[in-house]
Design an enzyme around this catalytic site. Structure first.
Site, PDB file in Angstrom:
ATOM      1  N   GLU A 167      -0.518   1.829   4.334  1.00  0.00           N
ATOM      2  CA  GLU A 167      -1.210   3.100   4.211  1.00  0.00           C
ATOM      3  C   GLU A 167      -1.310   3.792   5.546  1.00  0.00           C
ATOM      4  OE1 GLU A 167      -2.396   6.086   2.690  1.00  0.00           O
ATOM      5  OE2 GLU A 167      -2.330   4.443   1.295  1.00  0.00           O
ATOM      6  N   ILE A 205      -0.227  -0.700  -0.693  1.00  0.00           N
ATOM      7  CA  ILE A 205       0.568   0.377  -1.268  1.00  0.00           C
ATOM      8  C   ILE A 205      -0.025   1.698  -0.792  1.00  0.00           C
ATOM      9  CG2 ILE A 205       1.411  -0.903  -3.274  1.00  0.00           C
ATOM     10  CD1 ILE A 205      -0.756   0.303  -4.955  1.00  0.00           C
ATOM     11  N   ASP A 206       0.784   2.749  -0.854  1.00  0.00           N
ATOM     12  CA  ASP A 206       0.370   4.037  -0.315  1.00  0.00           C
ATOM     13  C   ASP A 206      -0.818   4.626  -1.065  1.00  0.00           C
ATOM     14  OD1 ASP A 206       2.449   4.002   1.531  1.00  0.00           O
ATOM     15  OD2 ASP A 206       3.837   4.975   0.155  1.00  0.00           O
ATOM     16  N   LYS A 207      -1.508   5.513  -0.402  1.00  0.00           N
ATOM     17  CA  LYS A 207      -2.679   6.170  -0.969  1.00  0.00           C
ATOM     18  C   LYS A 207      -2.388   6.780  -2.341  1.00  0.00           C
ATOM     19  CE  LYS A 207      -5.476  10.337  -0.296  1.00  0.00           C
ATOM     20  NZ  LYS A 207      -5.713  11.523   0.559  1.00  0.00           N
ATOM     21  N   ARG A 254      10.210   5.322  -1.611  1.00  0.00           N
ATOM     22  CA  ARG A 254      10.236   6.773  -1.361  1.00  0.00           C
ATOM     23  C   ARG A 254      11.380   7.147  -0.429  1.00  0.00           C
ATOM     24  NH1 ARG A 254       4.184   7.875   0.513  1.00  0.00           N
ATOM     25  NH2 ARG A 254       4.853  10.058   0.396  1.00  0.00           N
TER      26      ARG A 254
END
Length: 360
Positions: free
Chosen positions: A20, A167-169, A271
């Protein structure tokens, strides 16, 4: 303290898992300063700092320099810069200095599974995992600290327990938390040895010729935008090796629903890899997914796309499955998380759109 700052850098620049990151305001803030003694011999700055900072490895310091965080006399330098007597060395970060102590906060958690060793949590989109720039509280780590506040053996500020991966926001899905040092060590080894199973569902722009594939390419910081990752050749010395396997689940013409399985776990791996092969995630602003990449030029189509973005205002990525061997029992543990409402609604909207187009 200098030690904490270097640890923060190592987390941000060591993309071992999906990490993150907060939004930067473009400013740099001084976190540490040291003036080189007059009698100091000329040595590389990474060696000099490693000797003055025993808690920080030379590799971490080199990464900090590569990211432009180490300055000499007000100018960024690389790790091979040789210091001179009288040089002023500063550590400059893209966030103000702040207290890194993690305080418990009463924030609801969707706990999928819990025992004496670990917790599996289903994280909603928009929930920051770990305190960072611009997000010093209200994170999943703060929520876990509250959830386990009565467990005397769990210290949220002890790096030997807690998050095993991130994991990403704006990515939703499954995460595992270790309650004990032994559990974190055992789970960490599984992630390192690539024996865990993690699959993601992603809606991406474009149609695939093939039904499945493999993406390989090193992932490192984009030199033009350090909040974004870039893919570099696998045989280069830039970034870290990364492999993503994908399988087409459904085709909707201008977008495709795919399953992604991680062989490695680098920052923004899916991504960055999907953008690299020309299929950025739908709604992923940082990687070009909020541009109309495929489709028609009509006003009605543009309106349709904008409505899709409103329905799911984030990258369409969900950590759907997580599998690992239990650190104590040795039993295989497998978990599945249903698609969250925003992403499910987005997929239904595209599924209906494809049906109508096929009838025309």
């Amino acid at each position: 303290m200098m030690t904490d700052d270097w640890l923060d850098i190592s987390e941000e620049l060591e993309p071992g898992t999906e990490i993150e990151g907060g939004e930067a305001d473009g400013l740099l803030y001084e976190h540490f300063r040291i003036e080189v003694d007059k009698g100091q011999e000329a040595v590389r700055i990474d060696k000099f700092l490693a000797e003055h900072q025993p808690h920080s490895s030379r590799n971490r310091i080199q990464k900090a320099a590569d990211a432009g965080f180490i300055h000499v006399n007000g100018t960024p330098v690389k790790s091979n810069y040789k210091i001179r007597p009288g040089d002023v060395v500063t550590l400059m970060l893209d966030r103000p200095h702040y207290d890194t102590t993690i305080e418990p906060e009463d924030i609801p958690l969707d706990v999928v599974y819990e025992d004496n060793d670990l917790m599996v949590i289903n994280k909603p989109a928009g929930f920051v995992v770990h305190p960072g720039c611009g997000n010093f509280s209200g994170t999943l780590v703060n929520a876990v600290a509250w959830h386990l506040k009565d467990l005397e053996s769990y210290d949220p500020n002890d790096p030997e327990v807690g998050l095993v991966h991130r994991i990403d926001k704006d990515t939703s899905g499954l995460l595992v938390i270790a309650k004990t040092p032994d559990a974190k060590t055992a789970l960490g080894k599984q992630f390192f040895n690539k024996t865990t199973h993690r699959s993601y569902n992603a809606l991406v722009w474009g149609n695939f010729v093939e039904n499945e594939g493999r993406i390989e390419g090193n992932i490192g910081r984009d030199p033009k935008d350090r909040l974004r990752m870039e893919v570099f050749p696998s045989d280069s010395e830039i970034g870290k090796s990364a492999v993503t396997h994908y399988r087409v689940m459904e085709r909707y013409g201008y977008v495709t629903l795919v399953e992604c399985i991680l062989e490695t776990g680098r920052t923004h791996q899916i991504r960055a890899h999907m953008k690299h092969i020309g299929h950025p995630l739908f709604g992923d602003e940082r990687y070009g997914g909020t541009e109309i990449r495929r489709g028609e030029r009509t006003a009605s189509y543009k309106t349709y796309i904008q409505n899709c973005f409103k329905l799911c205002p984030r990258q369409a990525l969900h950590a759907r499955t997580l599998g690992f061997v239990h650190p104590t029992t040795g039993k295989q543990m497998d978990f599945t998380s249903d698609l969250p409402q925003d992403m499910a609604a987005l997929i239904d909207k595209w599924r209906n759109y494809a049906k109508i187009k096929n009838q025309d």
